[in-house]
Design an enzyme around this catalytic site. Structure first.
Site, PDB file in Angstrom:
ATOM      1  N   ASP A  85       0.843  -1.193   0.000  1.00 23.45           N
ATOM      2  CA  ASP A  85       0.000   0.000   0.000  1.00 23.45           C
ATOM      3  C   ASP A  85       0.883   1.250   0.000  1.00 23.45           C
ATOM      4  OD1 ASP A  85      -2.113   1.725   0.178  1.00 23.45           O
ATOM      5  OD2 ASP A  85      -2.907   0.955   2.055  1.00 23.45           O
TER       6      ASP A  85
ATOM      7  N   CYS B 111      -5.400   4.821  -3.869  1.00 20.10           N
ATOM      8  CA  CYS B 111      -5.646   3.443  -3.423  1.00 20.10           C
ATOM      9  C   CYS B 111      -6.854   2.774  -4.064  1.00 20.10           C
ATOM     10  CB  CYS B 111      -5.801   3.410  -1.905  1.00 20.10           C
ATOM     11  SG  CYS B 111      -4.355   4.004  -0.997  1.00 20.10           S
TER      12      CYS B 111
ATOM     13  N   ASP C  19      -0.154  -0.615  -5.035  1.00 25.38           N
ATOM     14  CA  ASP C  19      -1.317   0.031  -5.648  1.00 25.38           C
ATOM     15  C   ASP C  19      -0.999   1.411  -6.209  1.00 25.38           C
ATOM     16  OD1 ASP C  19      -1.000   1.292  -3.204  1.00 25.38           O
ATOM     17  OD2 ASP C  19      -3.038   0.933  -2.490  1.00 25.38           O
ATOM     18  N   ASN C  20       0.018   2.057  -5.722  1.00 22.35           N
ATOM     19  CA  ASN C  20       0.461   3.351  -6.278  1.00 22.35           C
ATOM     20  C   ASN C  20       1.807   3.700  -5.668  1.00 22.35           C
ATOM     21  OD1 ASN C  20      -2.155   4.204  -4.263  1.00 22.35           O
ATOM     22  ND2 ASN C  20      -0.151   5.036  -3.679  1.00 22.35           N
TER      23      ASN C  20
END
Length: 496
Positions: free
Chosen positions: A51, A87, A322-323
């Site tokens: 995350d 997210c 996710d990023n």
């Protein structure tokens, strides 16, 4: 009858899986595991999703064991991008294989379609785990953060178990390390702040190991583990709280400078940042790294368990995020959401059957390609879905194809309010990013990352008009594509 296992801290915790503690039986089971693993015609799949883990500003540095056990044992993709640097929209793209304009998750709120009832009815049945479950071959397992609004009582609460999952251990709402609630197959399990029982990254590791020990050995499995780290509040495990005492956020050329030729949001940043702001982001950077040490431990535990069970050689292990993230670039303290490399580029490491070790690939991958790739591994025909992405499995098992295959363009859309959209093209001549803003200025940003890797100079006003028009055309086509047309558009535009 209640069943119990012992976690790594030797504390008794309840488990939904049957555990046999007798040495003789365990040895016998292990022998059977080896024999039955050979019976599975399909490979197992493990997806580990972090995350907010960047790759552009050093996020992978603390993950020494992860790089050794996955990257060095397989392939590392150096040009992996998310369809939206936030997210929930990004995770929706991973699950559905769709760009945001097709799955309609635009931010991290219920109103933005993040785990809303509309999402549950229209998109969850179309996720790759749902297709795996429908296929009937794979047993599926999820543990960790799902979507930011998952568990919201307005959308079914933790009782809701999404389509596609046989074993479900999902975090209620956003990332935490202590004092959280898990949905255990639709029943609430509350955790406090005792490290040995509650530290979420370790809990996820223990649940994952339990699953591997007690799943059926006659069917292949898909396992997704989604860690809270390195998302805020950046709470490290006790043994790692003093790690990296002198580490600072990298002082790259775009650190703490004014983005004078960029869109209005970047131009409003205070430059130079105050000393207190710089001190804060340095502390945040260290804390992020500390949380990642527990992720590194989790990866090691999972890989070693697969190895002991004789299943590692028949398992694809995928590691990604996710990023990305920024800490001081263009004087932006700490966050994501922006169109620049540090926010949209993520790590992607894969090991598995027929993937040779120590490979590096410059192939441009979007996170919408993860779902199609996993379905491809499982033998599912991606053309029977509405996914926008394409499988990169052929590239992993035959790297020479990367010289012949096209490079897909990657659409990046601001997940908060869709005020910008970007298209990315990677070729031998240039690595170009073109972005349009839906604002009063109708602002355009263009970067040649081959010559300007830190995106210091916006060349929108100086680039050849023909190139500008071509990029604009590509963006318009990709913004309106859906399913097969997205894959066709990528090939046609890249081969021009």
């Amino acid at each position: 009858m209640a069943l119990f296992v012992f976690n790594s801290a030797s504390k008794m915790v309840s488990s939904p899986f049957v555990i046999l503690h007798f040495m003789l039986i365990c040895v016998t089971l292990h022998c059977n595991n080896l024999a039955e693993a050979k019976m599975n015609p399909r490979a197992n799949i493990v997806l580990i999703l972090t995350d907010d883990l960047d790759v552009s500003i050093g996020g992978m540095i603390p993950l020494v064991k992860t790089k050794k056990l996955i990257g060095d044992a397989g392939i590392t993709f150096t040009n992996t991008f998310v369809a939206s640097p936030l997210c929930c929209p990004s995770r929706a793209s991973i699950l559905t294989g769709k760009y945001p304009h097709n799955h309609h998750v635009v931010n991290n709120t219920l109103e933005g379609n993040c785990s809303s009832t509309a999402w549950q009815k229209t998109q969850e049945p179309e996720t790759f785990p749902a297709f795996l479950q429908k296929q009937g071959t794979y047993q599926t397992f999820f543990a960790g953060k799902y979507l930011n609004e998952y568990g919201n009582k307005k959308a079914g609460g933790v009782e809701h178990v999404p389509s596609g999952w046989d074993h479900w251990f999902a975090l209620e709402r956003n990332s935490k390390y202590y004092n959280y609630t898990l949905s255990v197959n639709g029943r609430a399990q509350r955790h406090g702040q005792n490290y040995s029982e509650d530290y979420l990254t370790d809990v996820l590791a223990n649940i994952s190991i339990d699953f591997l020990e007690n799943k059926s050995n006659r069917r292949p499995f898909f396992m997704m583990v989604s860690t809270p780290a390195p998302h805020s509040p950046w709470t490290a495990a006790p043994q790692y709280e003093s790690s990296f005492p002198n580490t600072e956020a990298p002082r790259d050329p775009n650190f703490n400078i004014h983005g004078k030729d960029k869109h209005w949001l970047i131009r409003q940043a205070k430059t130079p940042m105050t000393n207190s702001s710089v001190e804060f982001l340095d502390k945040a950077y260290r804390k992020r790294w500390r949380t990642l040490l527990s992720v590194d431990d989790l990866v090691e535990k999972v890989v070693r368990k697969l190895e002991v069970r004789g299943e590692l050689s028949n398992t694809y292990v995928i590691f990604t995020s996710d990023n990305g993230y920024h800490t001081g670039q263009f004087s932006l303290p700490v966050d994501k959401r922006q169109l620049y490399e540090f926010d949209i580029r993520v790590p992607l490491l894969v090991r598995g059957p027929n993937i040779k070790p120590n490979q590096t690939s410059p192939l441009l991958i979007a996170n919408v390609d993860l779902g199609p790739t996993i379905l491809d591994i499982a033998g599912y025909n991606v053309n029977e879905t509405q996914m926008d992405g394409m499988s990169f499995l052929p590239i992993m098992v035959n790297p020479l194809l990367s010289l012949q295959e096209c490079f897909p363009d990657c659409v990046c859309e601001d997940s908060y309010n869709n005020t910008y959209a970007c298209v990315r093209t990677v070729a031998q001549a240039a690595n170009l990013q073109y972005c349009e803003f839906d604002d009063n200025e109708v602002f355009v940003e263009v970067y040649n990352l081959t010559a300007d890797p830190f995106q210091l100079t916006n060349i929108a006003k100086s680039i050849d008009q023909e190139v500008l028009e071509k990029m604009n055309h590509r963006l318009m086509m990709l913004q309106s594509c859906s399913g097969q047309s997205c894959r066709t558009t990528k090939r046609r535009q890249t081969l021009k």
